[in-house]
Design an enzyme around this catalytic site. Structure first.
Site, mmCIF file in Angstrom:
data_model
loop_
_atom_site.group_PDB
_atom_site.id
_atom_site.type_symbol
_atom_site.label_atom_id
_atom_site.label_comp_id
_atom_site.label_asym_id
_atom_site.label_seq_id
_atom_site.Cartn_x
_atom_site.Cartn_y
_atom_site.Cartn_z
ATOM 1 N N LEU A 181 0.849 -1.900 13.823
ATOM 2 C CA LEU A 181 1.802 -0.971 14.262
ATOM 3 C C LEU A 181 1.785 0.254 13.573
ATOM 4 O O LEU A 181 2.106 1.186 14.424
ATOM 5 C CB LEU A 181 3.310 -1.815 14.145
ATOM 6 C CG LEU A 181 3.533 -3.247 15.010
ATOM 7 C CD1 LEU A 181 4.721 -3.852 14.385
ATOM 8 C CD2 LEU A 181 3.423 -2.996 16.392
ATOM 9 N N ARG A 196 1.101 -9.874 7.055
ATOM 10 C CA ARG A 196 1.322 -8.356 7.130
ATOM 11 C C ARG A 196 0.239 -7.412 7.554
ATOM 12 O O ARG A 196 -0.212 -6.566 6.838
ATOM 13 C CB ARG A 196 1.712 -8.228 5.389
ATOM 14 C CG ARG A 196 2.621 -9.045 5.034
ATOM 15 C CD ARG A 196 3.382 -8.651 3.656
ATOM 16 N NE ARG A 196 4.525 -7.742 3.657
ATOM 17 C CZ ARG A 196 5.259 -7.328 2.682
ATOM 18 N NH1 ARG A 196 5.011 -7.578 1.448
ATOM 19 N NH2 ARG A 196 6.252 -6.498 3.280
ATOM 20 N N PRO A 197 0.004 -7.592 8.703
ATOM 21 C CA PRO A 197 -0.766 -6.499 9.365
ATOM 22 C C PRO A 197 -0.287 -5.028 9.386
ATOM 23 O O PRO A 197 0.906 -4.957 9.154
ATOM 24 C CB PRO A 197 -1.107 -7.017 10.685
ATOM 25 C CG PRO A 197 0.047 -7.884 11.108
ATOM 26 C CD PRO A 197 0.632 -8.273 9.919
ATOM 27 N N ILE A 198 -1.287 -4.167 9.595
ATOM 28 C CA ILE A 198 -0.719 -2.690 9.784
ATOM 29 C C ILE A 198 -1.065 -2.025 11.252
ATOM 30 O O ILE A 198 -1.010 -0.835 11.404
ATOM 31 C CB ILE A 198 -1.308 -1.853 8.715
ATOM 32 C CG1 ILE A 198 -2.649 -1.733 8.691
ATOM 33 C CG2 ILE A 198 -0.911 -2.188 7.314
ATOM 34 C CD1 ILE A 198 -3.275 -0.782 8.085
ATOM 35 N N ARG A 228 3.215 -2.364 -1.301
ATOM 36 C CA ARG A 228 3.139 -2.234 -0.013
ATOM 37 C C ARG A 228 3.506 -0.785 0.596
ATOM 38 O O ARG A 228 3.437 -0.502 1.525
ATOM 39 C CB ARG A 228 3.995 -3.439 0.830
ATOM 40 C CG ARG A 228 4.064 -3.449 2.353
ATOM 41 C CD ARG A 228 3.120 -4.239 2.795
ATOM 42 N NE ARG A 228 3.127 -4.069 4.389
ATOM 43 C CZ ARG A 228 2.355 -4.306 5.082
ATOM 44 N NH1 ARG A 228 1.291 -5.207 4.801
ATOM 45 N NH2 ARG A 228 2.661 -4.201 6.565
ATOM 46 N N ARG A 273 9.103 -5.723 -10.005
ATOM 47 C CA ARG A 273 8.757 -4.749 -8.724
ATOM 48 C C ARG A 273 9.875 -4.258 -7.994
ATOM 49 O O ARG A 273 10.002 -3.141 -7.807
ATOM 50 C CB ARG A 273 7.946 -5.351 -7.760
ATOM 51 C CG ARG A 273 6.426 -5.732 -8.266
ATOM 52 C CD ARG A 273 5.434 -6.264 -7.121
ATOM 53 N NE ARG A 273 6.053 -5.594 -6.099
ATOM 54 C CZ ARG A 273 5.562 -6.208 -4.889
ATOM 55 N NH1 ARG A 273 5.229 -7.288 -4.726
ATOM 56 N NH2 ARG A 273 6.025 -5.360 -3.685
ATOM 57 N N ASP A 299 14.773 -10.427 3.146
ATOM 58 C CA ASP A 299 14.621 -10.281 1.721
ATOM 59 C C ASP A 299 15.686 -11.048 1.052
ATOM 60 O O ASP A 299 16.056 -11.145 -0.275
ATOM 61 C CB ASP A 299 15.004 -8.582 1.560
ATOM 62 C CG ASP A 299 13.494 -7.931 1.792
ATOM 63 O OD1 ASP A 299 12.706 -8.679 2.058
ATOM 64 O OD2 ASP A 299 13.716 -6.584 1.546
ATOM 65 N N LYS A 357 15.421 0.005 -3.729
ATOM 66 C CA LYS A 357 13.746 0.067 -3.623
ATOM 67 C C LYS A 357 13.478 0.536 -2.191
ATOM 68 O O LYS A 357 12.516 1.272 -2.141
ATOM 69 C CB LYS A 357 13.406 -1.103 -3.974
ATOM 70 C CG LYS A 357 11.958 -1.376 -3.589
ATOM 71 C CD LYS A 357 11.259 -2.775 -4.223
ATOM 72 C CE LYS A 357 11.081 -3.926 -3.104
ATOM 73 N NZ LYS A 357 10.335 -3.603 -1.990
ATOM 74 N N ASN A 358 14.055 0.042 -1.293
ATOM 75 C CA ASN A 358 13.449 0.347 0.233
ATOM 76 C C ASN A 358 13.937 1.611 0.502
ATOM 77 O O ASN A 358 13.318 1.741 1.544
ATOM 78 C CB ASN A 358 13.815 -0.830 1.197
ATOM 79 C CG ASN A 358 12.952 -1.899 0.737
ATOM 80 O OD1 ASN A 358 12.036 -2.159 -0.350
ATOM 81 N ND2 ASN A 358 13.132 -3.155 1.528
HETATM 82 C C1 UD1 Z 1 10.064 -3.463 4.742
HETATM 83 C C2 UD1 Z 1 10.677 -3.793 3.478
HETATM 84 C C3 UD1 Z 1 10.763 -5.199 3.150
HETATM 85 C C4 UD1 Z 1 11.475 -6.284 4.199
HETATM 86 C C5 UD1 Z 1 11.064 -5.843 5.388
HETATM 87 C C6 UD1 Z 1 11.558 -6.433 6.783
HETATM 88 C C7 UD1 Z 1 9.941 -1.795 2.315
HETATM 89 C C8 UD1 Z 1 9.389 -1.048 1.145
HETATM 90 N N1 UD1 Z 1 9.889 -3.098 2.277
HETATM 91 O O1 UD1 Z 1 8.627 -3.993 4.739
HETATM 92 O O2 UD1 Z 1 11.146 -5.387 1.843
HETATM 93 O O3 UD1 Z 1 11.277 -7.617 3.957
HETATM 94 O O4 UD1 Z 1 10.656 -4.453 5.586
HETATM 95 O O5 UD1 Z 1 12.855 -6.061 6.322
HETATM 96 O O6 UD1 Z 1 10.901 -1.107 2.782
HETATM 97 N N2 UD1 Z 1 4.113 -6.598 10.980
HETATM 98 C C9 UD1 Z 1 3.035 -6.539 12.055
HETATM 99 N N3 UD1 Z 1 2.260 -5.063 12.303
HETATM 100 C C10 UD1 Z 1 2.670 -4.036 11.489
HETATM 101 C C11 UD1 Z 1 3.783 -3.903 10.659
HETATM 102 C C12 UD1 Z 1 4.545 -5.090 10.423
HETATM 103 O O7 UD1 Z 1 2.803 -7.392 12.679
HETATM 104 O O8 UD1 Z 1 1.949 -3.032 11.699
HETATM 105 C C13 UD1 Z 1 5.099 -7.625 11.094
HETATM 106 C C14 UD1 Z 1 5.024 -7.957 9.549
HETATM 107 O O9 UD1 Z 1 3.848 -8.874 9.398
HETATM 108 C C15 UD1 Z 1 6.277 -8.742 9.693
HETATM 109 C C16 UD1 Z 1 7.173 -7.929 10.359
HETATM 110 O O10 UD1 Z 1 6.340 -7.171 11.304
HETATM 111 O O11 UD1 Z 1 5.984 -10.160 10.105
HETATM 112 C C17 UD1 Z 1 8.235 -7.329 9.764
HETATM 113 O O12 UD1 Z 1 7.494 -6.114 8.806
HETATM 114 P P1 UD1 Z 1 8.014 -4.813 8.536
HETATM 115 O O13 UD1 Z 1 9.295 -4.498 9.159
HETATM 116 O O14 UD1 Z 1 7.055 -3.772 8.902
HETATM 117 O O15 UD1 Z 1 8.293 -4.791 7.039
HETATM 118 P P2 UD1 Z 1 7.551 -3.958 5.924
HETATM 119 O O16 UD1 Z 1 7.946 -2.344 6.261
HETATM 120 O O17 UD1 Z 1 6.447 -4.124 5.224
#
Ligand code: UD1
Length: 417
Positions: A125, A121-123, A92, A396, A304, A22-23
Site C-alpha cells: 500500500l 506486514r507487507p508494504i 517499522r 521500543r 495495539d 510513540k506512533n
Molecule cells: C501502525 C502503528 C502500529 C499499529 C498499526 C495499526 C506506527 C509506527 N505503528 O503500524 O502500532 O498497530 O498502525 O493500528 O504508527 N498492510 C498491508 N500493506 C501495506 C501496509 C499495511 O497489507 O502496505 C496491512 C498490515 O499488514 C496490517 C494492516 O494493513 O495487517 C494495518 O497496517 P498499518 O495500518 O499499515 O500499520 P502500520 O502503519 O505498520
C-alpha cells in the site's frame, strides 16, 4: 540480556505522568526532514524506536539533541541517504522516510522494514500510494528505490493503513498540485502528523477524516510542537489498575483519545474519569468478562491494545472472545500466558479466554512490544515471582515501564543477566 522481574499481587495505587506518543513521534520525526529551520518537539518519549529513527536520520546529516523530553532537530545540512538494512530492520517507522525523503529530495532509498513479528506486514500500500503520486518506484530484492517530485492526484486507499496514509501525506505536502486521499486512516496519530505539518506551513484539510485534501507547497519551515500522550501506554496502565484491583491516576493526558479503549475497559469493570489533564481509574475487586471484542482501525478497539486485553481478561470472572482483524499473527502472548496458568487458546484470528482467579508467576518471554507489556501486566496480577524476558521489545515503546509501575506501588525491577 535484560529482563523484568516482578513480584505480583500488589494493588497499584498512585499517580504517574503519561509519556508522549510513540506512533505520533515517529511520523513527526520523519516529517521534520521536510522542514527547514528550527524544529522543537516537546514531550518526546525516550524509547528505543525514537532513538533508532534519530540515529538513522543522523546519517542523513540531521542533527538532534534530546534532553528531558525536549527534542531539537536541525535539518539545515540534510542530504539524501540510502537507508540500508541496519536501519530499516530495527523499526517499522523507518518506512516513513520514503515519503519524507521523496518530498524533500525527490529521491529515496530504503531497505524493507522490520518491526515486531505480528503478521506479514507487507508494504504494497505504501508503494501504491507513492506510485499514484507519479514517482517512479522500483521494488528490488533488498528494498525500495523511488525517484521524482510527487505530483498530486486523486488516490484511493483500499485499506486505511496508518503508515501508507502517513507516507502519502509526507510525499504530497511538498509535491506539485493537489492530492485528494480517499480512504485515509483516521487514527489520532495521523491527525497529529497533519497538524504538525500544517504548523510548519503545509496545507492539509480534512484532518481526522478519511478524506484528506493536500495542496502542495514549495517548502516547510521550522516548527514547535508538543506531542500528545500515548493512548496505548495509557490503556496499558489502565489495564494494570484493573488487574491489580487498583486506583491509578495518569497525568498530562491532554488530547489523549481513548475512544475504542475505555468502553471495553469499563465493560471489564474499571471506572474511568477524565478531568482536565488527568485520567483516573478505579478497579473492582474482580475483572468482568467482555463477551466479544474485535480489533479494527480507529475508532474501533486498537490492535495495539489486544495483547493487554487478553492478559486482563485472563483473570476475569467468565468467558471472553477477542477477534484480531488487523495483524494476523498477533498472538505471541497466548502460549506465555498459558505457562502462567491462564485458560486461553488461539484459533485462527480468535483468542478464547476462560478467566481464572489467579495467574502463577513464571519465567515468560516477550516476542513483540505490546505482547511484552501484556506479560508485565500478567506478572503484576500473578501470585509469586515472574521473569519477563525480551525487555528490548518493551523498551521500543515504553519509557521506563519499571520506574512508572514502581511509582504506582508495584514490586518490579529491570534486571541485567
Ligand atoms: C501502525 C502503528 C502500529 C499499529 C498499526 C495499526 C506506527 C509506527 N505503528 O503500524 O502500532 O498497530 O498502525 O493500528 O504508527 N498492510 C498491508 N500493506 C501495506 C501496509 C499495511 O497489507 O502496505 C496491512 C498490515 O499488514 C496490517 C494492516 O494493513 O495487517 C494495518 O497496517 P498499518 O495500518 O499499515 O500499520 P502500520 O502503519 O505498520
Amino acid at each position: 540480556m535484560s529482563y523484568v522481574k516482578i513480584v505480583g499481587g500488589k494493588r497499584l495505587k498512585g499517580e504517574v505522568k503519561l509519556q508522549g506518543s510513540k506512533n505520533a513521534a515517529l511520523p513527526i520525526l520523519a516529517a521534520s526532514v521536510l522542514c527547514r529551520g528550527q524544529i522543537r518537539i516537546e514531550n518526546c518519549p525516550d524509547i528505543a524506536d525514537v532513538h533508532e529513527l534519530l540515529y538513522a536520520l543522523s546519517f542523513a546529516g540531521i542533527k538532534n539533541e534530546l534532553h528531558d523530553g525536549r527534542l531539537d532537530l536541525d535539518t539545515s545540512e540534510a542530504v539524501p541517504f540510502s537507508f540500508g538494512q541496519e536501519f530499516a530492520k530495527k523499526t517499522r517507522g523507518g518506512i516513513l522516510l520514503l515519503g519524507a525523503f521523496l518530498g524533500r529530495f525527490h529521491e529515496a532509498e530504503i531497505a524493507y522494514p522490520g518491526g515486531c513479528v505480528i503478521g506479514a506486514r507487507p508494504i504494497d500500500l505504501h508503494c501504491s500510494v507513492l506510485r499514484a503520486l507519479h514517482v517512479s518506484l522500483s521494488e528490488e530484492k533488498d528494498g525500495v528505490y523511488a525517484k521524482g517530485r510527487p505530483q498530486g492526484d486523486r488516490i484511493l486507499l483500499s485499506y486505511p493503513s496508518v503508515g501508507a496514509t502517513e507516507n502519502a501525506v509526507l510525499a504530497a505536502v511538498c509535491g506539485k498540485g493537489r492530492t485528494e486521499l480517499f480512504g485515509a486512516a483516521t487514527e489520532p496519530e495521523v491527525a497529529e502528523l497533519c497538524r504538525f505539518l500544517n504548523k510548519a506551513g503545509a496545507r492539509i484539510r480534512g484532518i481526522g477524516t478519511s478524506y484528506l485534501v493536500i495542496d502542495g507547497v514549495s517548502q516547510l519551515h521550522g516548527v514547535h510542537h508538543r506531542l500528545s500522550g500515548d493512548r496505548i501506554v495509557a490503556g496499558t496502565y489502565l489495564c494494570a489498575a484493573a488487574m491489580t484491583g487498583g486506583e491509578v491516576i495518569l497525568r498530562e493526558t491532554d488530547g489523549v483519545c481513548l475512544e475504542g479503549i475505555t468502553n471495553n475497559l469499563c465493560a471489564a469493570g474499571l471506572r474511568i474519569q477524565k478531568e482536565n489533564n488527568l485520567i483516573a481509574a478505579r478497579a473492582n475487586d474482580r475483572v468482568l468478562a467482555v463477551p466479544c471484542i474485535r480489533t479494527a482501525p480507529f475508532p474501533a478497539f486498537p490492535t495495539d491494545m489486544q495483547s493487554q486485553m487478553v492478559a486482563l481478561l485472563s483473570v476475569a470472572d467468565g468467558d471472553s472472545v477477542i477477534c484480531e482483524t488487523v495483524f494476523e499473527s498477533r498472538f505471541g502472548i497466548v502460549p506465555e500466558l498459558q505457562k502462567m496458568g491462564a485458560d486461553v487458546i488461539n484459533t485462527d484470528r480468535y483468542v478464547i479466554i476462560h478467566g481464572v482467579k489467579h495467574l502463577q508467576g513464571r519465567p515468560v518471554t516477550a516476542t513483540d512490544l505490546r505482547g511484552g507489556a501484556a506479560l508485565v501486566l500478567a506478572g503484576l496480577a500473578a501470585e509469586g515471582e515472574s521473569k519477563v524476558c525480551g525487555y528490548e521489545y518493551i523498551a521500543r515503546g515504553y519509557e521506563n515501564i519499571c520506574g512508572s509501575l514502581c511509582k504506582l506501588g508495584a514490586e518490579i525491577m529491570l534486571t541485567e543477566e
